[in-house]
Design an enzyme around this catalytic site. Structure first.
Site, mmCIF file in Angstrom:
data_model
loop_
_atom_site.group_PDB
_atom_site.id
_atom_site.type_symbol
_atom_site.label_atom_id
_atom_site.label_comp_id
_atom_site.label_asym_id
_atom_site.label_seq_id
_atom_site.Cartn_x
_atom_site.Cartn_y
_atom_site.Cartn_z
ATOM 1 N N TYR A 128 -6.274 -14.631 -12.077
ATOM 2 C CA TYR A 128 -6.984 -15.577 -11.037
ATOM 3 C C TYR A 128 -8.640 -15.065 -11.101
ATOM 4 O O TYR A 128 -8.830 -14.046 -10.723
ATOM 5 C CB TYR A 128 -6.498 -15.767 -9.792
ATOM 6 C CG TYR A 128 -6.997 -16.985 -8.783
ATOM 7 C CD1 TYR A 128 -6.821 -18.266 -9.410
ATOM 8 C CD2 TYR A 128 -8.147 -16.689 -7.807
ATOM 9 C CE1 TYR A 128 -7.617 -19.089 -8.673
ATOM 10 C CE2 TYR A 128 -8.841 -17.556 -7.268
ATOM 11 C CZ TYR A 128 -8.423 -19.036 -7.826
ATOM 12 O OH TYR A 128 -9.185 -20.011 -7.036
ATOM 13 N N GLN A 192 -3.023 -23.755 -5.798
ATOM 14 C CA GLN A 192 -2.145 -24.642 -6.983
ATOM 15 C C GLN A 192 -2.507 -23.726 -8.303
ATOM 16 O O GLN A 192 -1.644 -23.961 -8.998
ATOM 17 C CB GLN A 192 -2.896 -25.986 -7.341
ATOM 18 C CG GLN A 192 -4.466 -25.987 -7.440
ATOM 19 C CD GLN A 192 -5.205 -26.130 -6.195
ATOM 20 O OE1 GLN A 192 -4.891 -25.890 -5.082
ATOM 21 N NE2 GLN A 192 -6.495 -26.717 -6.204
ATOM 22 N N ASN A 216 -9.468 -16.220 -1.908
ATOM 23 C CA ASN A 216 -9.665 -16.705 -0.392
ATOM 24 C C ASN A 216 -8.044 -16.539 0.132
ATOM 25 O O ASN A 216 -7.178 -16.173 -0.441
ATOM 26 C CB ASN A 216 -10.280 -17.948 -0.164
ATOM 27 C CG ASN A 216 -9.336 -18.995 -0.631
ATOM 28 O OD1 ASN A 216 -8.108 -19.036 -0.842
ATOM 29 N ND2 ASN A 216 -10.107 -20.161 -0.741
ATOM 30 N N THR A 239 -13.781 -8.648 1.398
ATOM 31 C CA THR A 239 -14.362 -7.175 0.853
ATOM 32 C C THR A 239 -14.897 -6.388 2.081
ATOM 33 O O THR A 239 -15.278 -6.730 3.019
ATOM 34 C CB THR A 239 -15.476 -7.372 -0.235
ATOM 35 O OG1 THR A 239 -15.731 -6.219 -0.743
ATOM 36 C CG2 THR A 239 -16.794 -8.079 0.569
ATOM 37 N N GLN A 261 -22.573 -5.734 0.411
ATOM 38 C CA GLN A 261 -21.283 -6.087 0.514
ATOM 39 C C GLN A 261 -21.059 -7.345 1.500
ATOM 40 O O GLN A 261 -20.542 -8.200 1.403
ATOM 41 C CB GLN A 261 -20.507 -4.890 1.065
ATOM 42 C CG GLN A 261 -20.181 -3.998 -0.032
ATOM 43 C CD GLN A 261 -19.583 -4.517 -1.575
ATOM 44 O OE1 GLN A 261 -20.171 -4.811 -2.338
ATOM 45 N NE2 GLN A 261 -18.246 -4.939 -1.445
ATOM 46 N N HIS A 264 -21.186 -10.885 0.136
ATOM 47 C CA HIS A 264 -20.013 -11.598 -0.579
ATOM 48 C C HIS A 264 -19.557 -12.806 0.345
ATOM 49 O O HIS A 264 -18.944 -13.549 -0.312
ATOM 50 C CB HIS A 264 -18.950 -10.580 -0.805
ATOM 51 C CG HIS A 264 -18.859 -9.980 -2.079
ATOM 52 N ND1 HIS A 264 -18.853 -10.403 -3.124
ATOM 53 C CD2 HIS A 264 -19.392 -8.555 -2.262
ATOM 54 C CE1 HIS A 264 -18.973 -9.583 -4.258
ATOM 55 N NE2 HIS A 264 -19.225 -8.442 -3.653
ATOM 56 N N GLU A 330 -12.020 -0.019 1.267
ATOM 57 C CA GLU A 330 -12.035 -0.480 -0.161
ATOM 58 C C GLU A 330 -13.208 0.122 -0.895
ATOM 59 O O GLU A 330 -12.683 0.700 -2.078
ATOM 60 C CB GLU A 330 -12.221 -2.215 -0.249
ATOM 61 C CG GLU A 330 -12.454 -2.789 -1.436
ATOM 62 C CD GLU A 330 -12.891 -4.294 -1.529
ATOM 63 O OE1 GLU A 330 -12.452 -4.867 -2.511
ATOM 64 O OE2 GLU A 330 -13.595 -4.505 -0.448
ATOM 65 N N HIS A 331 -14.299 -0.021 -0.604
ATOM 66 C CA HIS A 331 -15.175 0.976 -1.223
ATOM 67 C C HIS A 331 -15.845 1.941 -0.047
ATOM 68 O O HIS A 331 -16.173 1.564 0.796
ATOM 69 C CB HIS A 331 -16.456 0.037 -1.298
ATOM 70 C CG HIS A 331 -16.193 -1.022 -2.327
ATOM 71 N ND1 HIS A 331 -15.653 -2.330 -1.790
ATOM 72 C CD2 HIS A 331 -16.017 -1.334 -3.629
ATOM 73 C CE1 HIS A 331 -15.504 -3.376 -2.679
ATOM 74 N NE2 HIS A 331 -15.813 -2.800 -3.633
ATOM 75 N N ASP A 364 -19.281 -2.649 -9.036
ATOM 76 C CA ASP A 364 -18.708 -3.922 -9.090
ATOM 77 C C ASP A 364 -18.956 -4.817 -10.621
ATOM 78 O O ASP A 364 -18.225 -5.483 -10.962
ATOM 79 C CB ASP A 364 -19.655 -4.790 -8.044
ATOM 80 C CG ASP A 364 -19.178 -4.811 -6.787
ATOM 81 O OD1 ASP A 364 -18.122 -4.542 -6.465
ATOM 82 O OD2 ASP A 364 -20.099 -5.233 -5.946
ATOM 83 N N GLU A 418 31.832 6.823 -2.571
ATOM 84 C CA GLU A 418 31.224 5.644 -2.149
ATOM 85 C C GLU A 418 32.256 4.444 -2.177
ATOM 86 O O GLU A 418 31.761 3.179 -2.179
ATOM 87 C CB GLU A 418 29.895 5.350 -3.124
ATOM 88 C CG GLU A 418 28.798 6.201 -3.098
ATOM 89 C CD GLU A 418 27.671 5.866 -3.601
ATOM 90 O OE1 GLU A 418 27.514 5.065 -4.759
ATOM 91 O OE2 GLU A 418 26.606 6.505 -3.412
ATOM 92 N N HIS A 423 33.353 2.322 -10.852
ATOM 93 C CA HIS A 423 32.222 3.164 -11.407
ATOM 94 C C HIS A 423 32.995 4.701 -11.814
ATOM 95 O O HIS A 423 32.596 5.032 -12.901
ATOM 96 C CB HIS A 423 31.417 3.612 -10.255
ATOM 97 C CG HIS A 423 30.439 2.559 -9.943
ATOM 98 N ND1 HIS A 423 30.661 1.071 -9.306
ATOM 99 C CD2 HIS A 423 28.875 2.575 -9.998
ATOM 100 C CE1 HIS A 423 29.499 0.440 -9.277
ATOM 101 N NE2 HIS A 423 28.430 1.155 -9.502
#
Length: 433
Positions: A128, A192, A216, A239, A261, A264, A330-331, A364, A418, A423
């Protein structure tokens, strides 16, 4: 603009005190579930309706024709085309040299008893690529290159249709798909798109095994809903950047990186961790001056003034490292004296950018590293998207009869303990074979 959070008198339990924005995936599930179910039930008809409702345009074709991909690539500005090519080259070089493990030699656990390990690529993935406030063409590189290096043979990409481009995704996204040899591209966005990948759509899109890529909160909620039916990379939130800086740092660089940043998303987080009150004051001045001159000033101002952003004052560098580890950014940038040594002390970060000349913007696009990274503190237990994200590990067990008999008593006892006698019998039946 940035609020100040003073932790100089605090010892430990930093995580609960550090700035973080709200990102409630559960609250989005109720809105996303009907969309995912509808796409599973009605396929292309539902995709078309949601394109009209959410994107304000109906694509001329849900799957983008290959000649359109080629045309977008041919129409690229030559300098931009070169920048794309170099970013691809560097990301592929890092993926091939650092991230792709060869199959190791089998372990010989006893005479005639070997256990091997095979790294097997996922068969089919759906990637995506967001449209939104910024069409992240760079995400095409960050998703496709490691998938290709891993050996994935079937790659599909989805990105929202854009009203400004006749119902097609952004031309830069389509051009990069062509440059990377991906011709299965869909003008489908949002929840979707995730539903299409997970459930498949008859005569349009075959179901995938793994879905990756940022999006998102509705994309994230959809990924949560289909997890289990397919694999997902992560539930990435807005971010974030954290910068550990001392008195040697250049406030212009620190301010520019915080702003980069914040650009964004209004929900983006920007955090400066420093023991220098003088640096903090100078960064505030630089932020005000640079924000006034930036194109997306309103968005940046909202992000920097939000509860997720702050200047965090600490006693010293030791506390700065502890706070950075608790935040698990994250960064994470290190702008200090002997930055490499400070970076080596960090345990929790999606990616670490060392010194004055390694800004997050480099990562990036063209550093060669991945920019699909864990957010919201998840860097303490999760990693960014690499070649390994597109591979599965398969153990291969190869025992001779003699090796099995050597351990048979123990296996039978274990199974009976067990209460699983069948087994045990699966071993016993081989004793007299």
């Amino acid at each position: 603009m940035l609020r100040t959070l003073d932790l100089t008198g605090v010892d430990g339990a930093y995580r609960s005190l550090l700035p973080r924005g709200e990102f409630d995936v559960e609250a989005a599930l109720d809105r996303v579930r009907p969309i995912v179910d509808d796409v599973a039930a009605r396929g292309a008809e539902a995709l078309t309706e949601y394109s009209h409702r959410f994107d304000g345009v109906v694509p001329p074709s849900l799957r983008v024709p290959a000649d359109v991909l080629a045309r977008c690539a041919s129409e690229l500005d030559p300098q931009l085309a070169q920048a794309f090519a170099e970013a691809i080259r560097r990301r592929r070089a890092v993926a091939e040299s650092l991230e792709r493990d060869a199959d190791p030699a089998p372990a010989q656990v006893a005479d005639g008893a070997r256990v091997g390990l095979r790294n097997v690529p996922v068969r089919r993935v759906g990637l995506y690529v967001p449209g939104g406030l910024a069409p992240l063409a760079s995400s095409v590189i960050m998703n496709v290159v490691p998938a290709q290096v891993a050996g994935v043979t079937s790659i599909a990409i989805a990105s929202p249709p854009q009203k400004d481009f006749g119902g097609l995704p952004h031309p830069s996204i389509l051009a990069l798909c062509h440059l990377l040899g991906v011709d299965e591209v869909y003008a489908v966005g949002g929840a979707q798109a995730i539903a299409m990948f997970a459930h498949g759509v008859a005569d349009l899109c075959e179901p995938v095994d793994l879905v990756t890529g940022p999006g998102n909160i509705y994309v994230v909620a959809a990924k949560r809903l289909v997890r289990g039916l397919v694999g997902i990379d992560a539930e990435a939130g807005p971010t974030e950047i954290a910068i550990v800086a001392d008195a040697t740092a250049d406030p212009r660089y620190v301010a520019a990186d915080l702003i980069s940043q914040a650009e964004h998303d209004p929900l983006a987080a920007a955090v400066l961790i420093t023991a220098s009150e003088d640096l903090a004051a100078r960064v505030q001045e630089e932020v005000a001056a640079q924000v006034a001159a930036t194109r997306h000033a309103e968005r940046v101002t909202t992000a920097l003034a939000g509860e997720q952003s702050a200047i965090v004052l600490v006693r010293d560098l030791d506390q700065a490292v502890a706070v950075a580890d608790a935040y698990a950014a994250e960064h994470l940038e290190i702008q200090t004296a002997d930055a490499a040594a400070v970076a080596a002390r960090i345990s929790n970060a999606g990616a670490i950018f060392v010194g004055d000349y390694s800004p997050v913007s480099l990562g990036d696009y063209s550093a060669g590293s991945t920019h699909v990274l864990p957010t919201a503190g998840c860097a303490c237990h999760s990693s960014g998207l690499t070649v390994r994200s597109f591979m599965r590990t398969v153990h291969v067990i190869d025992y001779s009869r003699e090796a099995l008999l050597e351990i048979a008593d123990g296996v039978e006892l274990f199974a009976l303990a067990e209460n699983l006698p069948a087994h045990a019998n699966a071993v016993t039946v081989r004793r007299d074979a």
